[in-house]
Motif scaffolding. Structure first.
Motif, PDB file in Angstrom:
ATOM      1  N   VAL A 196      -3.320   3.454   4.102  1.00 43.75           N
ATOM      2  CA  VAL A 196      -2.112   3.370   4.907  1.00 43.75           C
ATOM      3  C   VAL A 196      -2.428   2.881   6.116  1.00 43.75           C
ATOM      4  O   VAL A 196      -2.183   1.805   6.960  1.00 43.75           O
ATOM      5  CB  VAL A 196      -0.890   4.152   4.601  1.00 43.75           C
ATOM      6  N   ILE A 248       5.811   6.073   9.368  1.00 42.28           N
ATOM      7  CA  ILE A 248       6.467   4.839   8.338  1.00 42.28           C
ATOM      8  C   ILE A 248       7.642   4.768   7.801  1.00 42.28           C
ATOM      9  O   ILE A 248       8.204   6.102   7.019  1.00 42.28           O
ATOM     10  CB  ILE A 248       5.143   4.413   7.565  1.00 42.28           C
ATOM     11  N   LEU A 265       6.738   8.375   5.655  1.00 40.32           N
ATOM     12  CA  LEU A 265       5.964   8.739   5.419  1.00 40.32           C
ATOM     13  C   LEU A 265       5.867   9.227   6.507  1.00 40.32           C
ATOM     14  O   LEU A 265       5.439   8.464   7.469  1.00 40.32           O
ATOM     15  CB  LEU A 265       5.674   7.772   4.697  1.00 40.32           C
ATOM     16  N   LEU A 314       1.504   3.760  -3.164  1.00 38.21           N
ATOM     17  CA  LEU A 314       0.510   5.076  -2.766  1.00 38.21           C
ATOM     18  C   LEU A 314       0.445   6.085  -4.223  1.00 38.21           C
ATOM     19  O   LEU A 314       1.581   6.640  -4.229  1.00 38.21           O
ATOM     20  CB  LEU A 314       1.276   5.694  -1.716  1.00 38.21           C
ATOM     21  N   SER A 365       0.453  -1.425  -0.076  1.00 32.12           N
ATOM     22  CA  SER A 365       0.041   0.153   0.150  1.00 32.12           C
ATOM     23  C   SER A 365       1.355   1.178  -0.327  1.00 32.12           C
ATOM     24  O   SER A 365       0.343   2.707  -0.394  1.00 32.12           O
ATOM     25  CB  SER A 365      -1.004  -0.034   1.157  1.00 32.12           C
ATOM     26  N   VAL A 366       2.069   1.360   0.686  1.00 34.21           N
ATOM     27  CA  VAL A 366       2.838   2.744   0.814  1.00 34.21           C
ATOM     28  C   VAL A 366       3.615   2.510  -0.703  1.00 34.21           C
ATOM     29  O   VAL A 366       3.024   3.468  -0.994  1.00 34.21           O
ATOM     30  CB  VAL A 366       3.787   2.351   1.385  1.00 34.21           C
ATOM     31  N   CYS A 367       3.965   1.469  -1.710  1.00 29.69           N
ATOM     32  CA  CYS A 367       4.892   1.852  -2.528  1.00 29.69           C
ATOM     33  C   CYS A 367       4.270   1.851  -3.704  1.00 29.69           C
ATOM     34  O   CYS A 367       4.947   2.440  -5.167  1.00 29.69           O
ATOM     35  CB  CYS A 367       5.714  -0.048  -2.617  1.00 29.69           C
TER      36      CYS A 367
END
Length: 290
Positions: free
Chosen positions: A105, A65, A77, A40, A36-38
């Motif tokens: 996230v 994060i 982040l 985003l 989910s972060v990558c």
């Protein structure tokens, strides 16, 4: 988050909780968080400076994060307040831009460590393999084809074993309901994977306070014995019995019950509907009316 720190490390292709490498971490959730972060994407670009980050709750972020890549490069982040639209304000360390991001996230990082724990699987038992139950000190036995000595109708299969060694016929429907509660049970969550004796008391799971349920099961795995007869050697298949024990404890704040089993040291929770189907049956309703 601002209140606690959770750190994970990739070891032999498996994510581990750094503070306790033995913790039963569901590493698929960590993989999902990374994904989910990558992936985003910002919903909106709000400001091209960090001069007003206090307006977005980013001066003291709600969530931080930090991801360290293979080459030792850190990506951090920061996530601040929730917007009126249900999204969140955020910025990436080293970038002087405030963005609005969706809540995907946050749905991962807003969890406690036990929200990320693997939940035990209840031992697989089928209704037809259960032939004895002990519930809170009372023993219930199954007789194939009934028990003619204590049930003149021979219509009941389940009997309570009394102190004098005799048996009392039980209602088949009520017993089927109890057994289906046991065989269909699943845990709702894991709350403590290695509780101390003191913690078991707090959960109401010590021997003095818990309701104990012992299930005697004929294994699906069968052993074979050979016997000699006039026609030759015959092989007889025998199902080997084993016991699974459950301890039902106190109620949780959300109305479920704490539970542990002989198959695991962990304390889990189970729904009140399932638990009470097993341990809260009125003794009078169990007596056969036939």
């Amino acid at each position: 988050s601002g209140n606690y720190k959770l750190e994970y490390d990739l070891t032999d292709s498996t994510w581990k909780y750094v503070d306790d490498k033995d913790f039963p971490l569901d590493d698929t959730q960590i993989t999902s968080l990374l994904g989910s972060v990558c992936s985003l994407n910002a919903q909106r670009r709000l400001e091209d400076s960090l001069d007003n980050i206090s307006e977005y709750g980013l001066e003291n972020p709600a969530y931080t994060i930090k991801i360290t890549g293979d080459e030792g490069i850190d990506y951090t982040l920061f996530i601040g307040d929730k917007s009126p639209s249900g999204n969140y304000y955020a910025y990436l360390d080293g970038k002087n831009v405030v963005y609005m991001i969706d809540d995907t996230v946050v749905s991962y990082v807003g969890k406690t460590i036990y929200d990320l724990a693997k939940v035990d699987t209840v031992p697989a038992i089928t209704d037809s393999n259960v032939y004895e139950l002990e519930i809170d000190g009372k023993t219930y036995s199954y007789f194939e084809g009934g028990n003619a000595q204590y049930d003149y109708t021979v219509s009941n299969n389940w009997f309570e074993k009394l102190d004098d060694g005799s048996y009392k016929a039980l209602d088949t429907t009520q017993m089927s309901s109890i057994i289906s509660g046991i065989t269909g049970m699943s845990y709702a969550s894991c709350v403590n994977y290695k509780p101390s004796d003191e913690e078991l008391i707090q959960y109401g799971l010590d021997d003095e306070h818990a309701k104990k349920v012992v299930v005697t099961v004929a294994d699906e795995t069968e052993s074979e014995t050979e016997t000699e007869s006039e026609s030759g050697t015959e092989t007889e298949e025998i199902k080997e019995p084993h016991e699974v024990t459950y301890w039902f404890g106190a109620k949780t704040d959300d109305g479920n019950y704490y539970i542990r089993s002989s198959e695991s040291s962990a304390v889990n929770t189970v729904s009140s509907e399932t638990a009470e189907k097993i341990i809260a049956v009125d003794e009078k309703t169990l007596i056969s009316k036939n």
